[in-house]
Design a protein around this motif. Structure first.
Motif, mmCIF file in Angstrom:
data_model
loop_
_atom_site.group_PDB
_atom_site.id
_atom_site.type_symbol
_atom_site.label_atom_id
_atom_site.label_comp_id
_atom_site.label_asym_id
_atom_site.label_seq_id
_atom_site.Cartn_x
_atom_site.Cartn_y
_atom_site.Cartn_z
ATOM 1 N N ALA A 195 65.156 42.161 47.996
ATOM 2 C CA ALA A 195 64.480 41.527 46.869
ATOM 3 C C ALA A 195 64.210 42.542 45.764
ATOM 4 C CB ALA A 195 63.182 40.896 47.312
ATOM 5 N N PRO A 196 64.303 42.108 44.502
ATOM 6 C CA PRO A 196 63.894 43.004 43.417
ATOM 7 C C PRO A 196 62.413 43.345 43.537
ATOM 8 C CG PRO A 196 65.058 41.072 42.576
ATOM 9 C CD PRO A 196 64.741 40.803 44.018
ATOM 10 N N ARG A 197 62.067 44.495 43.039
ATOM 11 C CA ARG A 197 60.663 44.868 43.062
ATOM 12 C C ARG A 197 59.904 44.111 41.991
ATOM 13 N NH1 ARG A 197 60.805 51.477 43.901
ATOM 14 N NH2 ARG A 197 61.862 51.454 45.932
ATOM 15 N N ALA A 198 58.689 43.690 42.309
ATOM 16 C CA ALA A 198 57.882 42.944 41.346
ATOM 17 C C ALA A 198 57.560 43.823 40.149
ATOM 18 C CB ALA A 198 56.603 42.481 42.015
ATOM 19 N N PRO A 254 68.787 22.290 35.029
ATOM 20 C CA PRO A 254 67.632 22.769 34.243
ATOM 21 C C PRO A 254 66.366 22.971 35.067
ATOM 22 C CG PRO A 254 68.786 21.038 33.059
ATOM 23 C CD PRO A 254 69.398 21.089 34.432
ATOM 24 N N THR A 255 66.213 22.234 36.181
ATOM 25 C CA THR A 255 65.002 22.385 36.987
ATOM 26 C C THR A 255 64.971 23.705 37.750
ATOM 27 O OG1 THR A 255 65.953 21.253 38.918
ATOM 28 C CG2 THR A 255 64.830 19.888 37.271
ATOM 29 N N THR A 256 66.087 24.447 37.754
ATOM 30 C CA THR A 256 66.112 25.761 38.400
ATOM 31 C C THR A 256 66.258 26.885 37.380
ATOM 32 O OG1 THR A 256 68.534 25.803 38.726
ATOM 33 C CG2 THR A 256 67.212 24.719 40.426
ATOM 34 N N LEU A 257 65.943 26.574 36.115
ATOM 35 C CA LEU A 257 66.137 27.542 35.034
ATOM 36 C C LEU A 257 64.833 27.995 34.389
ATOM 37 C CD1 LEU A 257 69.337 26.525 33.018
ATOM 38 C CD2 LEU A 257 68.778 28.781 33.913
ATOM 39 N N GLY A 258 63.712 27.766 35.035
ATOM 40 C CA GLY A 258 62.455 28.202 34.436
ATOM 41 C C GLY A 258 62.421 29.695 34.178
ATOM 42 N N TRP A 259 63.035 30.473 35.030
ATOM 43 C CA TRP A 259 63.058 31.925 34.877
ATOM 44 C C TRP A 259 63.687 32.365 33.567
ATOM 45 C CZ3 TRP A 259 68.006 33.877 34.472
ATOM 46 C CH2 TRP A 259 69.045 33.037 34.906
ATOM 47 N N VAL A 319 63.335 31.133 30.688
ATOM 48 C CA VAL A 319 62.412 31.014 29.547
ATOM 49 C C VAL A 319 61.040 31.571 29.907
ATOM 50 C CG1 VAL A 319 63.626 29.067 28.509
ATOM 51 C CG2 VAL A 319 61.877 28.625 30.243
ATOM 52 N N GLY A 320 61.009 32.424 30.935
ATOM 53 C CA GLY A 320 59.763 33.085 31.305
ATOM 54 C C GLY A 320 58.800 32.232 32.089
ATOM 55 N N ALA A 321 59.273 31.128 32.681
ATOM 56 C CA ALA A 321 58.390 30.246 33.450
ATOM 57 C C ALA A 321 59.044 29.874 34.771
ATOM 58 C CB ALA A 321 58.058 28.992 32.642
ATOM 59 N N PRO A 322 59.238 30.833 35.668
ATOM 60 C CA PRO A 322 59.864 30.521 36.958
ATOM 61 C C PRO A 322 59.030 29.529 37.748
ATOM 62 C CG PRO A 322 58.887 32.720 36.996
ATOM 63 C CD PRO A 322 58.841 32.264 35.576
ATOM 64 N N SER A 323 59.709 28.661 38.495
ATOM 65 C CA SER A 323 59.030 27.580 39.225
ATOM 66 C C SER A 323 58.267 28.078 40.438
ATOM 67 C CB SER A 323 60.058 26.537 39.674
ATOM 68 O OG SER A 323 60.925 27.093 40.649
ATOM 69 N N GLY A 378 60.180 34.507 40.393
ATOM 70 C CA GLY A 378 59.501 35.388 39.453
ATOM 71 C C GLY A 378 59.848 36.845 39.628
ATOM 72 N N LEU A 379 61.003 37.138 40.244
ATOM 73 C CA LEU A 379 61.419 38.513 40.502
ATOM 74 C C LEU A 379 62.771 38.770 39.853
ATOM 75 C CD1 LEU A 379 60.457 38.757 44.283
ATOM 76 C CD2 LEU A 379 59.220 39.761 42.347
ATOM 77 N N PRO A 380 62.802 39.085 38.566
ATOM 78 C CA PRO A 380 64.066 39.408 37.920
ATOM 79 C C PRO A 380 64.565 40.770 38.367
ATOM 80 C CG PRO A 380 62.264 39.787 36.401
ATOM 81 C CD PRO A 380 61.659 39.168 37.635
ATOM 82 N N GLY A 381 65.848 40.980 38.236
ATOM 83 C CA GLY A 381 66.426 42.269 38.593
ATOM 84 C C GLY A 381 67.521 42.117 39.622
ATOM 85 N N TRP A 382 68.145 43.226 39.929
ATOM 86 C CA TRP A 382 69.277 43.249 40.845
ATOM 87 C C TRP A 382 68.820 42.904 42.261
ATOM 88 C CZ3 TRP A 382 71.889 48.004 43.347
ATOM 89 C CH2 TRP A 382 73.143 47.645 43.859
ATOM 90 N N THR A 383 69.580 42.028 42.926
ATOM 91 C CA THR A 383 69.289 41.607 44.290
ATOM 92 C C THR A 383 70.500 41.962 45.162
ATOM 93 O OG1 THR A 383 68.043 39.747 43.350
ATOM 94 C CG2 THR A 383 68.493 39.659 45.704
ATOM 95 N N PRO A 384 70.608 43.191 45.629
ATOM 96 C CA PRO A 384 71.813 43.611 46.354
ATOM 97 C C PRO A 384 71.932 42.957 47.729
ATOM 98 C CG PRO A 384 70.182 45.361 46.369
ATOM 99 C CD PRO A 384 69.646 44.300 45.467
#
Length: 298
Positions: free
Chosen positions: A295-298, A187-192, A194-198, A235-241
């Protein structure tokens, strides 16, 4: 069904299809079926990339590495991957593919080979997707001498970790591959989720295959690239190829769930590294990897 051989005939005059040995074959594992390759001729293998292992529309890099690893295990005289380095040239798509292998060197304890996975353009020309250089050996012959400062990651008990169904909203990237994996994240690596990345580049969790197949050296090639990317917690959601992925298999894993810890220390210039450690149920470090990813784009 005879499960003692790694090659099985599919009828008179047909090319042999490579299948796993022993208990893994008896389980009818989806992973084993979907990473099967058929030897067309020495060093050339036909495959069908399953849509069941996709992220968004691209086929997962760890699944592809395991499929190529199966072909190399047949092509080389030694059975187990020790180190596998892959460069991902273009995204792979579900459908037909061919793996072309070449033996580079054969020794008494180690053998080295290279392989390319290719798919076909509309005009029939081949497009290279991945190029691999790998060294294989026999994990059962390794010394028992262990001198290490490495320690298993501190992850809460599996029942206190969270899977895709436990979040208030669907986890980003929960595409076809998630139905084939049994992942429970710290759970400590799951902030993303719920919209609250660490803001920390960390991902930890328990890993297994959803059909209950036990881990082995081949499935470790999938495991190193199966958790959500650390960029989510940045804080960077999206595809990370993946651009390049090197995996070291250190020993044959014991039965039971695996613990995976992945860290990123540096995101710069639009690229990040991910260092992964895989620990088995006997508290042994069974695999390590490092990859460079966009990295995904911000």
């Amino acid at each position: 069904m005879d499960s003692s051989n790694s090659v099985r005939s599919h009828g008179p005059g047909s090319a042999p299809a490579l299948v796993p040995d022993g208990p893994a074959l008896a389980t009818g594992s989806e992973f084993d079926r979907d990473t099967a390759v058929t030897r067309r001729e020495p060093g050339v293998y036909d495959a069908d990339l399953s849509a069941g292992w996709t992220i968004i529309q691209a086929v997962n890099g760890g699944y592809l590495l395991a499929l190529i690893g199966r072909a190399l295990a047949d092509a080389l005289p030694h059975p187990d991957p020790f180190t596998v380095s892959a460069h991902y040239l273009t995204p792979s798509l579900p459908g037909p593919a061919v793996v072309r292998t070449e033996t580079v060197r054969t020794g008494r304890t180690l053998s080295t080979g290279q392989a390319s996975l290719l798919q076909y353009a509309e005009d029939g020309t081949e497009i290279e997707r991945i190029r691999v250089l790998a060294t294989y050996g026999d994990l059962d012959t390794l010394s028992d001498d262990i001198r290490t400062s490495a320690k298993p990651p501190a992850i809460p008990p599996r029942e206190h970790c969270l899977g895709p169904a436990d979040g208030p909203a669907p986890i980003a990237g929960s595409t076809a591959i998630m139905d084939r994996l049994d992942i429970r994240l710290d759970p400590t690596t799951l902030g993303w989720a719920v919209g609250a990345p660490s803001g920390k580049g960390e991902m930890r969790g328990w890993f297994g295959l959803a059909d209950g197949r036990e881990p082995d050296p081949l499935s470790l090639l999938l495991t190193v690239d199966a958790l959500p990317p650390t960029s989510f917690e940045l804080g960077l959601p999206g595809w990370t190829p993946t651009v390049e992925l090197t995996t070291h298999v250190r020993c044959r894993p014991a039965p039971g769930p695996l613990r995976v810890a992945i860290t990123t220390r540096n995101l710069a210039g639009g690229f990040l590294e991910e260092d992964a450690e895989i620990w088995d149920s006997a508290d042994r470090l069974v695999a390590q990897s490092r990859q460079l990813a966009r990295a995904p784009r911000a």
